[in-house]
Structure formats: C-alpha cells, structure tokens
Design a protein around this motif. Structure first.
Motif, PDB file in Angstrom:
ATOM      1  N   PRO A 352      28.886 -11.320   2.834  1.00 62.99           N
ATOM      2  CA  PRO A 352      28.134 -11.328   1.493  1.00 62.99           C
ATOM      3  C   PRO A 352      26.736 -11.525   1.663  1.00 62.99           C
ATOM      4  CG  PRO A 352      29.554 -13.028   1.753  1.00 62.99           C
ATOM      5  CD  PRO A 352      30.020 -12.013   2.738  1.00 62.99           C
ATOM      6  N   GLY A 353      25.972 -11.069   0.969  1.00 63.86           N
ATOM      7  CA  GLY A 353      24.447 -11.620   1.424  1.00 63.86           C
ATOM      8  C   GLY A 353      24.280 -12.748   0.613  1.00 63.86           C
ATOM      9  N   ASN A 354      22.849 -13.203   0.565  1.00 60.70           N
ATOM     10  CA  ASN A 354      22.278 -14.384   0.061  1.00 60.70           C
ATOM     11  C   ASN A 354      22.476 -14.249  -1.679  1.00 60.70           C
ATOM     12  OD1 ASN A 354      21.571 -15.561   2.403  1.00 60.70           O
ATOM     13  ND2 ASN A 354      19.606 -14.508   2.355  1.00 60.70           N
ATOM     14  N   GLY A 355      22.507 -13.162  -2.157  1.00 60.28           N
ATOM     15  CA  GLY A 355      22.541 -12.857  -3.464  1.00 60.28           C
ATOM     16  C   GLY A 355      23.882 -13.207  -4.083  1.00 60.28           C
ATOM     17  N   LEU A 356      24.977 -12.627  -3.481  1.00 65.07           N
ATOM     18  CA  LEU A 356      26.313 -12.643  -3.825  1.00 65.07           C
ATOM     19  C   LEU A 356      26.668 -14.314  -3.680  1.00 65.07           C
ATOM     20  CD1 LEU A 356      28.125  -9.766  -2.155  1.00 65.07           C
ATOM     21  CD2 LEU A 356      27.485  -9.811  -4.483  1.00 65.07           C
ATOM     22  N   THR A 357      26.081 -14.854  -2.439  1.00 72.34           N
ATOM     23  CA  THR A 357      26.408 -16.326  -2.045  1.00 72.34           C
ATOM     24  C   THR A 357      25.859 -17.051  -3.560  1.00 72.34           C
ATOM     25  OG1 THR A 357      26.243 -16.204  -0.028  1.00 72.34           O
ATOM     26  CG2 THR A 357      26.167 -18.158  -0.943  1.00 72.34           C
ATOM     27  N   GLY A 358      24.597 -16.765  -3.891  1.00 77.51           N
ATOM     28  CA  GLY A 358      23.843 -17.537  -4.933  1.00 77.51           C
ATOM     29  C   GLY A 358      24.872 -17.394  -6.442  1.00 77.51           C
ATOM     30  N   LEU A 359      25.367 -16.308  -6.761  1.00 76.71           N
ATOM     31  CA  LEU A 359      26.117 -15.630  -7.899  1.00 76.71           C
ATOM     32  C   LEU A 359      27.397 -16.506  -7.707  1.00 76.71           C
ATOM     33  CD1 LEU A 359      25.392 -11.919  -8.156  1.00 76.71           C
ATOM     34  CD2 LEU A 359      24.429 -13.899  -9.376  1.00 76.71           C
ATOM     35  N   ALA A 360      28.115 -16.779  -6.589  1.00 80.71           N
ATOM     36  CA  ALA A 360      29.203 -17.295  -6.414  1.00 80.71           C
ATOM     37  C   ALA A 360      29.121 -18.925  -6.766  1.00 80.71           C
ATOM     38  CB  ALA A 360      29.952 -17.189  -5.163  1.00 80.71           C
ATOM     39  N   GLU A 361      28.073 -19.473  -6.322  1.00 81.25           N
ATOM     40  CA  GLU A 361      27.603 -21.022  -6.586  1.00 81.25           C
ATOM     41  C   GLU A 361      27.265 -20.989  -8.160  1.00 81.25           C
ATOM     42  OE1 GLU A 361      24.299 -21.808  -4.038  1.00 81.25           O
ATOM     43  OE2 GLU A 361      25.638 -21.565  -2.207  1.00 81.25           O
ATOM     44  N   ARG A 362      26.737 -20.020  -8.847  1.00 83.80           N
ATOM     45  CA  ARG A 362      26.399 -20.300 -10.251  1.00 83.80           C
ATOM     46  C   ARG A 362      27.739 -20.141 -11.029  1.00 83.80           C
ATOM     47  NH1 ARG A 362      21.502 -19.222 -12.624  1.00 83.80           N
ATOM     48  NH2 ARG A 362      20.621 -18.301 -10.783  1.00 83.80           N
ATOM     49  N   LEU A 363      28.556 -19.280 -10.522  1.00 83.15           N
ATOM     50  CA  LEU A 363      29.904 -19.105 -11.398  1.00 83.15           C
ATOM     51  C   LEU A 363      30.639 -20.322 -11.105  1.00 83.15           C
ATOM     52  CD1 LEU A 363      30.628 -15.460 -10.797  1.00 83.15           C
ATOM     53  CD2 LEU A 363      30.253 -16.504 -12.787  1.00 83.15           C
ATOM     54  N   GLU A 364      30.448 -20.910  -9.893  1.00 88.45           N
ATOM     55  CA  GLU A 364      31.464 -21.930  -9.664  1.00 88.45           C
ATOM     56  C   GLU A 364      30.973 -23.366 -10.770  1.00 88.45           C
ATOM     57  OE1 GLU A 364      32.704 -24.866  -5.780  1.00 88.45           O
ATOM     58  OE2 GLU A 364      31.466 -22.999  -5.528  1.00 88.45           O
ATOM     59  N   LYS A 365      29.541 -23.589 -10.772  1.00 85.96           N
ATOM     60  CA  LYS A 365      29.100 -24.366 -11.735  1.00 85.96           C
ATOM     61  C   LYS A 365      29.801 -24.273 -12.993  1.00 85.96           C
ATOM     62  CE  LYS A 365      24.998 -25.312  -9.139  1.00 85.96           C
ATOM     63  NZ  LYS A 365      23.321 -25.410  -9.186  1.00 85.96           N
ATOM     64  N   ALA A 366      29.931 -22.868 -13.515  1.00 88.73           N
ATOM     65  CA  ALA A 366      30.478 -22.747 -14.943  1.00 88.73           C
ATOM     66  C   ALA A 366      32.054 -22.530 -15.095  1.00 88.73           C
ATOM     67  CB  ALA A 366      29.964 -21.362 -15.591  1.00 88.73           C
TER      68      ALA A 366
END
Length: 397
Positions: A352-366
């Motif tokens: 995964p690239g940085n974009g997918l990693t950032g999305l995973a972190e954003r979803l984890e917070k929710a």
C-alpha cells in the motif's frame, strides 16, 4: 487502481477528446492517423499510376493532381477540427477538389472515381448541414455522370457509397457538436454549483456573524460612554464583548469545519462526473442510505471514495468502475460498506502507498476498517464503518 504512479498509465489530460483541436504533438499524430485511415480509397488511383497503362506525361500529371487533391483535402478537413476556414475559403477549396476529381477521373479513367468519396466527405464535414444535404447528392450525381463518360457501367454502386459516406460524415459531425455542447453544459453546471455554494457560504456567515458583530459594536459604544464615569459597568461590557467574540469565533470554526468535511452524497455525484469525463464506464449509486452513520464515519467514507476514484482515473488504466454502498451485518455488528472495484492493472503489487495508509488511519479513528488488493479482474477497495445500531448494542452489553 494503485497508489504508485507508473510509466505508461493513462491520465485524463492525456486522453483524446472528441471535438477539441490537437493540443500537442501526440494529439496531432492521432488526428492525422484517424484521417489517414480513410485514404484507403486512394489505392485504386495509385495502382492505376503504377500499372504503366498511361504515358509518361499522363503519369506525371496524374501524380501531381493526386498529390494536390490529397493536400487540399487534408488541409480542409484537418483545419476544420480546430479553427475552421472562412465560408469563402471552404467553398474555394471544395471547388478545387471538385475540379481535380472531375479532371482526373474524366481523363485517367474509372479507377479515379473514388476521389468523389473524399469530395462528399469534405462537403459533409465542412459545409452547413442544409448546404451539405444538397452538396452530397450533387457530388454523387456528378460522379455518376463522370463515370458514364469514362465508360463505367456500374457507377450506380459508387453513387450509393458516396451518399452513405457523405451523410455518415454529417452524422459524425452532429455527434461531435453534441459532445462539445454537453461538455460546455457540464462546465456551466459546475460553475453554477460553485456559485450557489459561495452564496450559501455568504448567507451562513452573515447569519452567524451579523448578530454577534452588531452586539459587539453596541456594547463597545456603551463601554466607551461608561468608561469615564462608571469603570465597573464599562468593565462588565468589555467582558460581555469578550464572551460574544469568543462564541462568534467558535461558530465560525464550526461552520468552516462543516464546509471542509466532505459529504458522501456530493462525492458520489462528483465520482460519476469524474469517471465519465475520464472515459471510464461508471456504475455509481444515485442516493446513499446513511441511516445510523455518524458525521465522522460519513466523512471518512467520503475521503476513501475521493482517493479511490482519483487512483482509478490517474493510475489504473481502467475503462470500467463499479461503486457500491451497502448495509451489511458482520460479526462486529452492522456496518456500512463502500466498495470501489475497477478492471485496471491492479497496481505494481509493492504494498500500500501513503494514500491507502492515510485512509486506513482515518477509518480507524471512525471505528472502521479498510481492505484493498487485487480482484479477479482488476483492483478492489472496501471500506467499512459502524452504524449507530452497532454502537447501541455495544453500550448495552
């Protein structure tokens, strides 16, 4: 769809758009290729020149005439794709093509009757529709007469061909015009939507700050009048001013945060437009069912959708993308699931690239999860967020 840009991927700015003049050398070559394909009808005149049935003078004159005919034809049709000639110049060039076709076919024989196909195409591509509807049958009739003069008994078959190709060109021209009008209408709609959003923002800011600023102004005037004779009351007015200004600052921050937070319905509408504009066949739900979904979860899904579609358009090279939004019952409780699947290359497989990693972190917070990887025919991304029902069940336990 992938996070890592690769050499040779398709980008919207690299695609060939219908109804637009060439913007670079690549566009120019593609346009010339499409026009050049239709030069197949020149095979008969070329074979006639090579066959040696004519004398040296006739061969030289025929070669010069054919070269001039093709040059005028390409100039007229190709220029019409960008900045068309004036009406007078178009008529002059069509007249030159007509004279050359009549002269070459009448003197060198029936193999040259195919030139009238190009005359018909030029009429359909450059003349106004009403004039083209007369010029195309006129070209066919003129070709029939020249064919009879040259001894072609089957000229009627060529007449049908000239008519069909000429009128087909008028249909293509109408299609191009419709495409251009749709593109302009889409741009107008986008501009109107942006203007409406600006007006809404202006109204909301007026409603938020109008009362607060008026109250601050009034209390400032009161404090100024009270300051010499009653400092205590003036200090109270200043304290009120501070409280009102702080509340106004909170209201503005909340309003700006609301505007910056993406909405899933707006992202779905933007997804449909972006994919269609990029030449990708899109299957996107019309209205999302957001029952039980909190604002943070909706915002996270909207970010996921935006990033996923951006990757489809820029990096995947796909020509089909399916977006689904479904409520599912999982072992962790009810979830709202967003899936984006395309039939593209699926990425380089380097992780995964940085974009997918950032999305995973954003979803984890929710409270959500993200899955991304190769599918059977491309790449698939799935994001899940909890609904209010799952939260209630967890708190009741």
């Amino acid at each position: 769809m992938t996070e890592d840009p690769r050499t040779g991927t398709h980008r919207p700015e690299d695609r060939m758009w219908v109804g637009r003049p060439p913007r670079n050398r690549r566009d120019l070559l593609i346009k010339l290729l499409w026009i050049g394909v239709w030069l197949v009808f020149l095979s008969s005149p070329l074979q006639d020149l090579i066959s040696g049935d004519h004398g040296t003078g006739a061969t030289v004159a025929g070669s010069a005439g054919l070269t001039a005919f093709v040059g005028f034809y390409l100039t007229l049709v190709f220029r019409n794709m960008g900045r068309p000639f004036s009406a007078r110049a178009v008529i002059v060039l069509l007249a030159v093509l007509c004279v050359l076709a009549v002269f070459l076919a009448g003197t060198l024989g029936t193999p040259w009757l195919g030139l009238f196909v190009y005359l018909s195409v030029a009429c359909g591509a450059t003349l106004p529709l009403r004039a083209a509807y007369w010029a195309i049958p006129g070209s066919a009739a003129l070709m029939y007469l020249v064919g009879l003069y040259a001894g072609e008994d089957q000229a009627i078959g060529l007449v049908v061909l000239v008519l069909l190709i000429g009128f087909a060109m008028t249909g293509i021209r109408q299609l191009v015009r419709t495409t251009v009008e749709l593109r302009e209408a889409r741009a107008t709609v986008a501009q109107l939507a942006a203007n409406e959003e600006r007006l809404r923002l202006a109204r909301d800011l007026h409603d938020l700050l109008g009362h607060s600023l008026s109250l601050i102004t009034l209390k400032s005037e009161l404090a100024g009048r009270m300051l010499p004779g009653d400092p205590a009351k003036a200090a109270q007015q200043v304290a009120d001013i501070e409280q009102v200004s702080r509340q106004a600052l909170v209201d503005v921050r909340e309003a700006v945060t609301g505007y910056r937070r993406p909405r899933l319905a707006a992202e779905l509408a933007g997804t449909r437009v972006a994919l269609t504009a990029a030449g990708v066949t899109a299957e996107v739900p019309a209205e999302p069912d957001l029952t039980g979904v909190g604002e943070d979860a909706e915002s996270a899904l909207a970010w996921v959708l935006r990033e996923a579609v951006t990757n489809v358009v820029r990096h995947s090279g796909a020509d089909r993308c399916v977006v689904q939004l479904l409520h599912r019952q999982t072992l962790d409780g009810p979830r709202l699931e967003l899936s984006v699947e395309d039939n593209g290359s699926g990425g380089s497989g380097t992780g995964p690239g940085n974009g997918l990693t950032g999305l995973a972190e954003r979803l984890e917070k929710a409270g959500g999860t993200l899955e991304a990887g190769r599918a059977r025919r491309g790449f698939r991304l799935v994001a899940r967020v909890p609904t209010a029902t799952s939260v209630d069940v967890g708190s009741g336990a």
